[in-house]
Every structure is written in structure tokens, then in C-alpha cells.
Write an enzyme that holds these catalytic residues in place. Structure first.
Site, PDB file in Angstrom:
ATOM      1  N   HIS A  56       2.414   7.890   0.502  1.00 42.27           N
ATOM      2  CA  HIS A  56       2.441   9.109  -0.298  1.00 42.27           C
ATOM      3  C   HIS A  56       1.808   8.870  -1.657  1.00 42.27           C
ATOM      4  CE1 HIS A  56       6.157   7.054  -1.504  1.00 42.27           C
ATOM      5  NE2 HIS A  56       6.180   7.788  -2.595  1.00 42.27           N
ATOM      6  N   HIS A  59       9.852  13.264   1.707  1.00 40.56           N
ATOM      7  CA  HIS A  59      10.001  12.786   0.325  1.00 40.56           C
ATOM      8  C   HIS A  59       9.194  13.640  -0.647  1.00 40.56           C
ATOM      9  CE1 HIS A  59      10.532   9.994  -2.974  1.00 40.56           C
ATOM     10  NE2 HIS A  59       9.230   9.821  -3.077  1.00 40.56           N
ATOM     11  N   HIS A  71      15.121  10.577  -2.075  1.00 35.08           N
ATOM     12  CA  HIS A  71      15.324   9.328  -1.334  1.00 35.08           C
ATOM     13  C   HIS A  71      16.602   9.467  -0.518  1.00 35.08           C
ATOM     14  CE1 HIS A  71      12.316   6.767  -3.419  1.00 35.08           C
ATOM     15  NE2 HIS A  71      12.581   7.530  -4.458  1.00 35.08           N
ATOM     16  N   HIS A 131      11.963  -1.933  -1.376  1.00 31.92           N
ATOM     17  CA  HIS A 131      12.109  -0.817  -2.317  1.00 31.92           C
ATOM     18  C   HIS A 131      13.575  -0.590  -2.696  1.00 31.92           C
ATOM     19  CE1 HIS A 131      11.630   3.203  -4.102  1.00 31.92           C
ATOM     20  NE2 HIS A 131      10.321   2.972  -4.126  1.00 31.92           N
TER      21      HIS A 131
END
Length: 777
Positions: A123, A220, A477, A499
Site C-alpha cells: 500500500h 487498511h 490495523h 511490523h
């Protein structure tokens, strides 16, 4: 790549007893392909994809290696390298929002960019795409294709250009000296980078360098993708990037990864490795309706009751658009608020909104219904306006300090207009800042959530922090429950967490372990795969997995016809191409043994009849007989030790010529170690070998034949071509590997004989030859 003959020769026939450990490479019919196993190969250490003890692989070890170059036990600069069977795929290439310049980049110096075959960008957020221009334009040898969705490409270059501008690095090639230390690439690099980027549609299957991949909705941000990858050999890897399992006002929830090439079936069988974000650890989000109520109530109290201002720092694209939709709807239903302006700040936000108005087909049913049924675009606002040229008035108070709401970027207050507005408003207790997204350690947004101490403005002044600071997360998220539910449904053999800050990642891993063991259950989450292995690697720490999977080969050529006959009616060939076996497996197909030559090329295996090898490969094959080997070794002693009488004709009773003497020494040295017999008439077997003429041949270990070749005439062409032949030579002949006998053993014996000959000839003629007794008798 050349063909490799993995196995050949005679194989077992149907009805033979079970193979012994001494038998190599056997092929068992498995549906319309051949499963190849090596029962004699030893197992080795290391983890396998299914977590079991590693089994032998007939083609050697296939290692799947996953290395985070960023986002390893941290949030920021997401970049993961996946390598398998010569294919290298880089997943994302972002920058760290809490660092500057080269320190914000992933650890690209740990890899060779020239060996990357494919780059996939999940993204457009900078921590996933921000370093892409550096990778594509500033690293040596990079040439791989880069894929992203249409919306990611359209918005990504806008965000990187703005990042260059606000960080002071928007420079041209002629003026790169003053500020190039901030970022190691410029706008020209960015333009070239996105010119080479290719778009991929959701649910489209694409194959690059043998890797097949497809993109599913990540939920997202607009254009965010969960990538499913299938490597040569059938290994499947899923990369979530950042994803959300909760549908909001404009985005659908993340989809389960479908089988590559079969999108939309809602299943994810056979996922070997899931590379998954762990941003929120074991935290759960508040229900969306409650968060929206808290947000609108806090804004209403600030602007109506206190007469203050509200700052909403957000990423220019992503949560900004979701918050604008919430505010637009709230202002439309509350006329008493319409005198309070709501602004979205900067030209960048306006450009991003244009892209949102354009890519509504990638949004959820709510937006599509508004577009197709109500004939309105939800991103054409009536109660929200662009700040355009009024930013200066808000910063210096020329607007009279009237109440307002400003949605400005960036989201972590590290620079840009959101930071400037915060610096101007932070010492007024009537005002409020609402942190609506995730904040990375080292940023101002994270600092003010943890401490109410004075802050240092961008121009270096100290100011007290008096404004109200709220955290109402609209982060897209997954929370713990959503993440655990997704992982349980995907059920990977291995889970690689990325992450996530160190503590959050460890807490998530601990909870998932407990769920897999059955000691913890979570409401709304199905059972976790009990044998799932969880990995939490640091940056540059590779997770190496030995792939345990069936080795299969396609039966082709004449052998395919034989297989079809061997299967009989239950395994009858249906609609196969000529020369290729595509047989339907009958009930006894798994017990059928097929003999042939196994050829491997580019990780693809084929089983052939021996007579078809030359037709299907570049190899030349000798079939049905022994492979004769021969070798000539000169009997040349070292220079300076050759007697002056060499070459003179021998006289009766005189010492044999030098060449004959060396030949006799060779025979004696071999006889001291091996079984050596003269090839004479059986009636003469008792003759003393020392008295035999030089013309008699000898046989070593009943395998290698030795013949003495006298020196050629002094004026012969052979002697002119090779002066060492003046001392005579020994000719070795044997039946080598590739024959139906013990050809490999004969090769070994021949090598040992040559070594002893060279040892003898390296000794001066007057010195005794003492060959080392290293070979077995």
C-alpha cells in the site's frame, strides 16, 4: 539452465519386493505425476514447513528463507525478503517515520539488489513505499519489476513527493549538494521509479520469474493489498502488509487469502507461511460506534462549549478520508455546528481526495451504492472545505482565534502543517489534539501521549503543553481478536510476525502460543492450528525453513504410453496430450512402480524412457552396454634423473631399458597394495612376474587392465608431439560408470592406479618407490 540427470538405469519392476536402503531414486505414480523419494538419503537438522522432523529430499535441501530488512520487531520501514529455489521477492520498501536520512531506510546493504526478481508493494503509506525510489534508482544492478495496485501507484507518488518537500529534500539533479544528506534520492528518482512500476488488479493472477501472485483486499487503505504468493514447487506464502478485518465507511474488511489463481472462494488451504503484522499486540480496539461517539462528543465540547480548536493529525491519505466521512455525516445531521468550519489541509489532501473520488470501484458496497443508486460521490463534501490559502491565518491568529476543526498531515506530528498548527495551538488549554492513528516511538505524537512535559517547537522554542490531548484510535490495523481470528482461519504451518514493537510482538506471540496449545480460548476466535510455529525475527535475522514436500515428476515420451498401459482400465488416460502422461489415478496407482531416467531442469522434473533422453534433453546416452574407459599415462621420470644410455638397444642379459625398468616398478608397487594378476595362459600362472616379458598385460582387482606401450621411434610424430612418450607409457582400460556393472567402483580403482603410477614416476630411477598404503586391498 542445463538439464540434470538425477537418476537413471534399471529400476524396480511391479511385483518386486520393497526397496532396500541400498536402492536409490525410485518413482511412484501419484495421480498423473510421479512422486520421487530417496529412502537412502539421511535426514538433517533444521525446521520443516509442517514443523515435523525433516525428511530426505531427493533433489537436495530446498530452503525457504524469510528475512526482514525492516519492521523486524519494530514499526516502520517495512521490507521483507523471501527467497526460495533461486527466486527472490521483496515485499514492501518503506522508510522509518521516526528517523531521518539514510538511517530511515531498510537494511538494503545486506542484500544484492541485482538478485531481486520481483518487488510487491502492499500500500501507499510511506513506511511501506517511501524507500522504493532509492531501491529502484540508487542501488547497483536493480532491474526487477515492481507491482502495486492502481490506487497505490496513483497516491503513492503524491505522498513521496510531499515527503521530499516537507523534509527539505525536494531537489533537482543540479542542486543535490546542500540537502542530499536528508534523503538519498530526489524527485527525478521518484518519477523514474513510478514510471517503471506496474499495476495489478485485485484477484488477478500474475507470474513473474516463476512466482505466481495475486492481490486481495487488505481493508487498511484504498488500494491496500494482501499478497498471496506461490513459489516453484508449490510453496505458498501470504503477506498481509497492514490490514484490517473491520469494514468502515468506505473500505471492505480484509479478505482471506484465496488459492492463487482462484480468487473469491473464501478459503486458504495450503498456506505454508503467513507473514503478518503485529502492530497492536494483544490490545483490542473499542467498538467502532463507541469510538465515533467519543470523537464527535469531544469535538463538539471543544468547539461549542470551550470555543477552542481541534487538530486531527492524520496521514494525508487513509484515515484522513475516513475521518472526513464521519465529520461530514455528523455536521450534516447537526445544524448547530455548521457555523464551525471543518478544514482538510494542504494541496496534497486535495490531490488525494481526487484519487479517492476516482477509485470508488475499489471500495465497499456502501460507497458503490451511493455512486450507482444515489448518484452521489461520498467524497464530494458539502460541509468540509480545503484550507487552501488560509493556513497562514490559522498559524498567526489573523482568523481571530475562532473555533474550527482541522484535519492535517502528517499523523505523527513529525513535520508539516500538522506540526506547525500543533506548535501554534499547544499552549492554549481551550484547544484539543486528537491522535487517531498508530504512533511510532521517537515521534512527537507518541511523546505527548506519554508525557505532559514542555515541547520544543520546530523553530527551537520551548512551549508548555496545555491543550487537551486525546487518543481515540481509528487506526485501520487489526487488533488482537481480529488478528488471532485471521491467523486461525488461514492456519499456516509457520507464522512470521513483523511490523510490531518488541513488547507488543512478544505479547502477541505468547497469546498465540497459548491458543495453539489449547490453554487459552478467545471468544469469537476458532481453534488455532496446534503445530503452528511462530517466529519473531529481528531485522536482518533470517528465518530458514527446510521445505518438506513431495518431489514430483511428469512422465513424458514413450514412458508415458507404458505407464498408461501399466495402469489398466482404472487408470485410463483421459484426454492427454500426445507424449505426456495425464492419467487419472486408479485405486492401485500409488503402488505402481515406474522405471526411467529422472531429468531435472529449472526445478521441474521429468521421467523419461532411456531411449528418449537424447530427444528431450541435450545429453548423449549410451544404452544397453558397458561404457569403455581408457587412459594413457607416460612413464617419464623427473628431469635430471634420466640415464644417458636411455634409448640404446638392449643386449642379451643386459639391464632392461629405463622405460622397462619404470614399468616393472609400477607393477611391483601395485602388487604390494592390490590384487594384481598377469593376463597369461592359465597354465603359466605360477610364473615369476619379475621374469615375464614387458608385453604381458596385468589386471588390477579384476577390474582395471594395464598394458605397457614401448617408446615410439625417435623420429615418430607421436614422440615429437609428446617427448615424455620416449620413456614409454602405460595404458589403462576399464568399464566405467554408466554400465550395468560396478562401473563407479572401477572408476575409483582406476584413479588409485593412476596415483600410484605418478608416485613411482616421480621418484628418481635409483631410488626405491615406496607408495603409501592408502587404498584398501
Amino acid at each position: 539452465m542445463q538439464d540434470t540427470l538425477v537418476a537413471g538405469g534399471a529400476g524396480p519392476h511391479p511385483g518386486d519386493p520393497a526397496p532396500s536402503d541400498a536402492q536409490n531414486q525410485q518413482a511412484h505414480l501419484l495421480r498423473h505425476r510421479i512422486s520421487v523419494v530417496d529412502p537412502s538419503a539421511p535426514t538433517g537438522p533444521g525446521e520443516t514447513l509442517d514443523g515435523s522432523a525433516p525428511a530426505a529430499l531427493s533433489f537436495g535441501d530446498d530452503i525457504l528463507k524469510i528475512t526482514p530488512l525492516g519492521a523486524g520487531r519494530e514499526v516502520g520501514r517495512s521490507c521483507v525478503l523471501v527467497e526460495f529455489r533461486g527466486c527472490s521477492v521483496l515485499l514492501d520498501c518503506g522508510i522509518h517515520p521516526g528517523r531521518q536520512g539514510p538511517a530511515s531506510l531498510p537494511y538494503l546493504d545486506h542484500i544484492n539488489p541485482a538478485k531481486i526478481d520481483l518487488v510487491l508493494v502492499s500500500h501507499f503509506h510511506l513506511d511501506h513505499i517511501g524507500a522504493l525510489p532509492y531501491l529502484t534508482e540508487r542501488t547497483k544492478g536493480f532491474k526487477a519489476p515492481v507491482y502495486m495496485t492502481h490506487a497505490t501507484k496513483a497516491i503513492g507518488h503524491l505522498l513521496i513527493k510531499d515527503y521530499l518537500r516537507v523534509s527539505g529534500s525536494l531537489i533537482n539533479d543540479a542542486d543535490e549538494s546542500s540537502s542530499s544528506h536528508l534523503l538519498p534520492f530526489n524527485e527525478t528518482d521518484m518519477i523514474r521509479c513510478f514510471h517503471r512500476a506496474r499495476e495489478v488488479n485485485f484477484h488477478q493472477s500474475v507470474t513473474v520469474a516463476g512466482v505466481r501472485f495475486s492481490a486481495a483486499y487488505a481493508g487498511h487503505v484504498l488500494g491496500g493489498a494482501v499478497f498471496s504468493l506461490e513459489f516453484p514447487g508449490g510453496v505458498r506464502v501470504v503477506y498481509t502488509g497492514d490490514y484490517s478485518r473491520e469494514e468502515d465507511r468506505h473500505l471492505p474488511a480484509a479478505e482471506l487469502p484465496a488459492l492463487v489463481g482462484n480468487p473469491g472462494d473464501g478459503a486458504a488451504p495450503g498456506v505454508d507461511v503467513l507473514i503478518c503484522e503485529s502492530t497492536y499486540g494483544k490490545q483490542d480496539h473499542m467498538p467502532r460506534a463507541e469510538r465515533e461517539q467519543l470523537l464527535t462528543a469531544a469535538i463538539r465540547t471543544t468547539v461549542l462549549d470551550r470555543g477552542g480548536r481541534v487538530l486531527l493529525p492524520v496521514f494525508a491519505s487513509g484515515r484522513a478520508q475516513e475521518l472526513l466521512l464521519i465529520l461530514e455525516e455528523y455536521w450534516a445531521s447537526h445544524p448547530e455546528l455548521r457555523h464551525v468550519p471543518v478544514y482538510y489541509a494542504s494541496e496534497l489532501a486535495e490531490m488525494c481526495l481526487r484519487e479517492y473520488r476516482r477509485w470508488t470501484n475499489s471500495m465497499n458496497d456502501r460507497v458503490r451504492r451511493a455512486m450507482n443508486v444515489e448518484r452521489r460521490n461520498p467524497f464530494v463534501f458539502r460541509h468540509i472545505t480545503s484550507l487552501t490559502n488560509r493556513a497562514a491565518e490559522l498559524l498567526d491568529g489573523r482568523d481571530g482565534g475562532l473555533p474550527c476543526v482541522v484535519v492535517a498531515s502528517p499523523g505523527m506530528l513529525q513535520s508539516g502543517l500538522s506540526r506547525q498548527l500543533f506548535d501554534a495551538w499547544c499552549d492554549d488549554e481551550r484547544n484539543m489534539v486528537i491522535i487517531a492513528g498508530y504512533c511510532v516511538e521517537g515521534t512527537l505524537a507518541k511523546h505527548i501521549l506519554k508525557s505532559r512535559s514542555d515541547i520544543t517547537t520546530l523553530d527551537g522554542r520551548q512551549k508548555p503543553l496545555k491543550m487537551d490531548v486525546r487518543s481515540i484510535s481509528f487506526s485501520a490495523h487489526v487488533d488482537f481478536t481480529q488478528n488471532a481470528g485471521y491467523i486461525a482461519q488461514v492456519a499456516p504451518a509457520h507464522l512470521v510476525l513483523v511490523h510490531g514493537e518488541r513488547g507488543q510482538m512478544d505479547r502477541l506471540a505468547s497469546q498465540l502460543h497459548a491458543m495453539a496449545e489449547g490453554s487459552l480460548s478467545v471468544a469469537g476466535v476458532g481453534p488455532m492450528r496446534p503445530d503452528m510455529v511462530i517466529h519473531t525475527p529481528e531485522n536482518t535475522e533470517a528465518v530458514s525453513l527446510r521445505v518438506q514436500m513431495p518431489q514430483v515428476a511428469t512422465v513424458v515420451g514413450k514412458l508415458a504410453d507404458r505407464v498408461a498401459v501399466q495402469l489398466g482400465p482404472d487408470g485410463e488416460v483421459e484426454g492427454r496430450d500426445p507424449g505426456t502422461a495425464s492419467a487419472r489415478a486408479g485405486p492401485d496407482a500409488d503402488n505402481v512402480l515406474v522405471e526411467g531416467v529422472l531429468v531435472r531442469r529449472n526445478y521441474q522434473a521429468h521421467l523419461l524412457a532411456p531411449e528418449d533422453v537424447e530427444a528431450f534433453t541435450s545429453h548423449v546416452v549410451h544404452i544397453g552396454g558397458a561404457v569403455a574407459q581408457s587412459l594413457t599415462v607416460p612413464l617419464a621420470p623427473p628431469a635430471g634423473t634420466r640415464p644417458p644410455s636411455f634409448g640404446a638397444p638392449s643386449k642379451p642379459g643386459a639391464e632392461p631399458p629405463a622405460s622397462g625398468r619404470i614399468w616393472r616398478r609400477v607393477v611391483r608397487a601395485l602388487a604390494a597394495i592390490y590384487s594384481v594378476r598377469p593376463l597369461v595362459d592359465p597354465a603359466d600362472r605360477g610364473v615369476d612376474m619379475r621374469r615375464l616379458p614387458d608385453s604381458v598385460d596385468f589386471e588390477v582387482m579384476e577390474t582395471v587392465r594395464l598394458s605397457y606401450v614401448p617408446p615410439p621411434a625417435d623420429d615418430s610424430k607421436a614422440l615429437l608431439a609428446d617427448p615424455d612418450l620416449a620413456f614409454g607409457s602405460v595404458e589403462l582400460s576399464w568399464t566405467g560408470a554408466g554400465s550395468t556393472g560396478n562401473g563407479a567402483l572401477a572408476d575409483v580403482i582406476a584413479d588409485a592406479v593412476v596415483a600410484i603410477i605418478l608416485r613411482v614416476t616421480s621418484s628418481p630411477l635409483g631410488a626405491p618407490a615406496r607408495p603409501a598404503r592408502v587404498a584398501a586391498k
